[in-house]
Design an enzyme around this catalytic site. Structure first.
Site, PDB file in Angstrom:
ATOM      1  N   TYR A  68      -8.249   2.985  -6.164  1.00  0.00           N
ATOM      2  CA  TYR A  68      -9.141   4.153  -6.248  1.00  0.00           C
ATOM      3  C   TYR A  68      -9.959   4.123  -7.496  1.00  0.00           C
ATOM      4  O   TYR A  68      -9.963   4.740  -8.439  1.00  0.00           O
ATOM      5  CB  TYR A  68      -8.209   5.362  -6.210  1.00  0.00           C
ATOM      6  CG  TYR A  68      -7.869   5.835  -4.888  1.00  0.00           C
ATOM      7  CD1 TYR A  68      -8.816   6.240  -3.943  1.00  0.00           C
ATOM      8  CD2 TYR A  68      -6.799   5.283  -4.188  1.00  0.00           C
ATOM      9  CE1 TYR A  68      -8.312   6.708  -2.568  1.00  0.00           C
ATOM     10  CE2 TYR A  68      -6.370   5.380  -2.821  1.00  0.00           C
ATOM     11  CZ  TYR A  68      -7.165   6.092  -2.143  1.00  0.00           C
ATOM     12  OH  TYR A  68      -6.893   6.261  -0.727  1.00  0.00           O
ATOM     13  N   TYR A 114      -0.241  13.044   2.525  1.00  0.00           N
ATOM     14  CA  TYR A 114      -0.742  11.750   2.362  1.00  0.00           C
ATOM     15  C   TYR A 114       0.263  10.734   2.920  1.00  0.00           C
ATOM     16  O   TYR A 114       1.214  10.591   2.849  1.00  0.00           O
ATOM     17  CB  TYR A 114      -0.717  11.534   0.563  1.00  0.00           C
ATOM     18  CG  TYR A 114      -1.187  10.040   0.479  1.00  0.00           C
ATOM     19  CD1 TYR A 114      -2.615   9.782   0.431  1.00  0.00           C
ATOM     20  CD2 TYR A 114      -0.416   8.796   0.268  1.00  0.00           C
ATOM     21  CE1 TYR A 114      -3.019   8.250   0.367  1.00  0.00           C
ATOM     22  CE2 TYR A 114      -1.051   7.597   0.137  1.00  0.00           C
ATOM     23  CZ  TYR A 114      -2.081   7.517  -0.065  1.00  0.00           C
ATOM     24  OH  TYR A 114      -2.609   6.022  -0.103  1.00  0.00           O
ATOM     25  N   ASP A 146       7.895  11.253   6.950  1.00  0.00           N
ATOM     26  CA  ASP A 146       7.246   9.970   6.102  1.00  0.00           C
ATOM     27  C   ASP A 146       8.162  10.115   4.830  1.00  0.00           C
ATOM     28  O   ASP A 146       7.773  11.129   3.861  1.00  0.00           O
ATOM     29  CB  ASP A 146       5.772  10.094   5.870  1.00  0.00           C
ATOM     30  CG  ASP A 146       5.094   8.933   4.991  1.00  0.00           C
ATOM     31  OD1 ASP A 146       6.096   8.495   4.300  1.00  0.00           O
ATOM     32  OD2 ASP A 146       4.165   9.055   4.786  1.00  0.00           O
ATOM     33  N   LYS A 186       8.221   2.282  -0.570  1.00  0.00           N
ATOM     34  CA  LYS A 186       8.214   2.237  -2.456  1.00  0.00           C
ATOM     35  C   LYS A 186       9.789   1.914  -2.822  1.00  0.00           C
ATOM     36  O   LYS A 186       9.768   0.723  -2.851  1.00  0.00           O
ATOM     37  CB  LYS A 186       7.851   3.702  -2.317  1.00  0.00           C
ATOM     38  CG  LYS A 186       6.346   4.017  -2.086  1.00  0.00           C
ATOM     39  CD  LYS A 186       5.964   5.221  -2.979  1.00  0.00           C
ATOM     40  CE  LYS A 186       4.276   4.781  -2.801  1.00  0.00           C
ATOM     41  NZ  LYS A 186       3.571   5.960  -2.249  1.00  0.00           N
TER      42      LYS A 186
HETATM   43  C1  LIG Z   1       2.746   5.551  -1.191  1.00  0.00           C
HETATM   44  C2  LIG Z   1       2.874   6.375   0.400  1.00  0.00           C
HETATM   45  C3  LIG Z   1       2.495   6.008   1.552  1.00  0.00           C
HETATM   46  C4  LIG Z   1       1.557   4.314   1.641  1.00  0.00           C
HETATM   47  O1  LIG Z   1       2.301   3.385   1.012  1.00  0.00           O
HETATM   48  P1  LIG Z   1       1.828   1.965   0.792  1.00  0.00           P
HETATM   49  O2  LIG Z   1       2.765   1.025   0.342  1.00  0.00           O
HETATM   50  O3  LIG Z   1       0.982   2.358  -0.593  1.00  0.00           O
HETATM   51  O4  LIG Z   1       0.848   1.587   1.869  1.00  0.00           O
HETATM   52  C5  LIG Z   1       2.543   6.615   2.600  1.00  0.00           C
HETATM   53  N1  LIG Z   1       3.132   7.881   2.826  1.00  0.00           N
HETATM   54  C6  LIG Z   1       3.453   8.228   1.564  1.00  0.00           C
HETATM   55  C7  LIG Z   1       4.405   9.502   1.759  1.00  0.00           C
HETATM   56  C8  LIG Z   1       3.352   7.864   0.357  1.00  0.00           C
HETATM   57  O5  LIG Z   1       3.914   8.358  -0.839  1.00  0.00           O
END
Ligand SMILES: *Cc1c(COP(=O)(O)O)cnc(C)c1O
Length: 427
Positions: free
Chosen positions: A18, A146, A247, A276
């Site tokens: 970004y 997100y 997610d 992550k």
């Molecule tokens: C960071 C994140 C993503 C995307 O993961 P990347 O490894 O950056 O592609 C998707 N969902 C959530 C909730 C996130 O925090």
């Protein structure tokens, strides 16, 4: 290279997240990282308040993590996963199945969080296709979410502040409802869940799945919402024949005080994304877990194969890092550590509430958020935080902390004091 040479090349030819080429926004060259500290190439040390975006839960340069990767490196760093398998992948899959809620029984490895979201969405679509319900093609989600930067993931990010509004003409149109206003720890009223209930009642024949981040909405606003909402949503999805995708890429592996955030609500999704912290920040790796029922339905349908397969799927180095990280986590008193961080963040950040420039302070698990009245100016706040000896990366109106779990009280105090001071002087 000296520091000036690194900066000059970076500024002229390297993209950052970004950002833009030649933006002149401050970037800081890092030479090394150890424990909870980043060492800049000019020798300054910063206490890391970000865990490199939720990832580095055990801190940096961890001897056990290093050893796991070195050992794997002696065997092989990579082989294709089509038609081949290996111990790091199957061991990590077994560990993930053991740690996640019981109904999740199969694992698809992806190379980033965004890709694991794409995979989750495709699994949902292919499941309904296999069940002879090909009209179920849309996704329902809440605002302020997100889920990543790829096209499928973008389509379920907040349509306005999801950082992707200029692409709206090119992404699939999904269904959005307001994010829950019932906050964490509170019950959820009929009116809180009503928009979700209405969309499901009206459109369930077109909806493949509801997708959302459980309990904590991360990059879309760092909002914490009621576990009761998730419980009611689970029931609604079941009664309307709609899958639930959670997610947990940001929330997973202890960050919110439970191993997975869905445990606050005592529910299990049909499909779950993790990423992550999965490798403790060592390698890029994510995974999509699902139930036996979904896996078998896809296998029994047409074409009988799940149509996805990244080149670097289940990379052995990444899987061995994942396995080492999860073992370190489950063998550690992570729950006590996260609780202690929660208390420390609360005491350290709560005083910010008194400031006129601050609208809210909230803490959950090892996440602390100070929400400002106005968006922060990165050109001034970022250097000020670095000057104060901490690495904190605000965005928009949010200054937030998610330190490595190993951070001690003294460093936590320094971290929160730096945030208070910087808000006081320039906030
Ligand atoms: C960071 C994140 C993503 C995307 O993961 P990347 O490894 O950056 O592609 C998707 N969902 C959530 C909730 C996130 O925090």
């Amino acid at each position: 290279m000296n520091q000036e040479q690194i900066m000059a090349l970076d500024n002229s030819l390297v993209w950052h997240p970004y950002s833009s080429i030649g933006s002149g926004l401050p970037v800081f060259p890092v030479a090394s990282a150890q424990g909870v500290r980043l060492q800049l190439s000019d020798g300054r040390e910063l206490i890391d308040g970000m865990s490199s975006w939720w990832c580095a839960i055990h801190g940096y340069n961890h001897p056990e993590m290093n050893l796991a990767i070195q050992e794997q490196l002696k065997q092989m760093s990579h082989v294709m996963f089509g038609g081949l398998t290996h111990q790091p992948a199957v061991e990590l899959a077994a560990k993930l199945v053991e740690m996640t809620p019981q109904p999740l029984q199969t694992v698809f490895f992806a190379d980033s969080g965004s890709v694991s979201v794409e995979v989750a969405m495709k699994m949902a679509l292919q499941y309904w296709h296999s069940k002879g319900q090909p009209r179920k093609q849309r996704f329902l989600t809440i605002r302020n979410g997100y889920h990543g930067d790829t096209f499928g993931a973008m389509s379920v990010c907040d349509p306005v502040n999801g950082m992707h509004s200029i692409f709206s003409g090119a992404v699939a149109q999904q269904i959005f409802v307001d994010s829950p206003s019932c906050s964490f720890g509170k019950a959820c009223s009929e009116s809180d869940i009503a928009p979700m209930a209405r969309e499901l009642a009206e459109h369930h024949q077109q909806i493949a799945a509801v997708i959302l981040e459980p309990i904590v909405q991360g990059a879309g606003g760092m909002r914490f919402y009621s576990a009761d909402y998730l419980q009611q949503l689970r029931e609604l999805c079941d009664s309307h024949g709609v899958l639930l995708i959670l997610d947990e890429i940001a929330t997973g592996f202890g960050r919110t005080g439970r191993m997975f955030a869905c445990e606050h609500a005592d529910i299990s999704p049909d499909i779950m994304c993790v990423g992550k912290a999965l490798t403790g920040g060592y390698m890029t790796l994510a995974a999509t877990l699902t139930t036996r029922e979904i896996s078998e339905t896809i296998a029994d349908g047409e074409p009988g194969l799940f149509m996805h397969g990244p080149t670097f799927m289940a990379n052995p180095l990444a899987c061995s890092a994942g396995l080492a990280s999860l073992r370190l986590l489950t063998d550690s008193p992570w729950h006590t550590r996260v609780s202690k961080i929660e208390i420390s963040l609360y005491h350290g950040l709560e005083p910010c509430r008194e400031l006129e420039t601050v609208t809210d302070v909230r803490v959950l698990g090892a996440i602390g958020v100070v929400e400002m009245m106005e968006p922060v100016d990165m050109r001034t706040i970022q250097p000020a935080l670095v000057e104060a000896g901490v690495w904190v990366r605000p965005f928009g109106r949010l200054i937030y902390l998610m330190p490595p779990y190993i951070m001690n009280d003294k460093d936590l105090n320094t971290l929160t004091a730096a945030v208070r001071d910087v808000i006081n002087t320039i906030g």
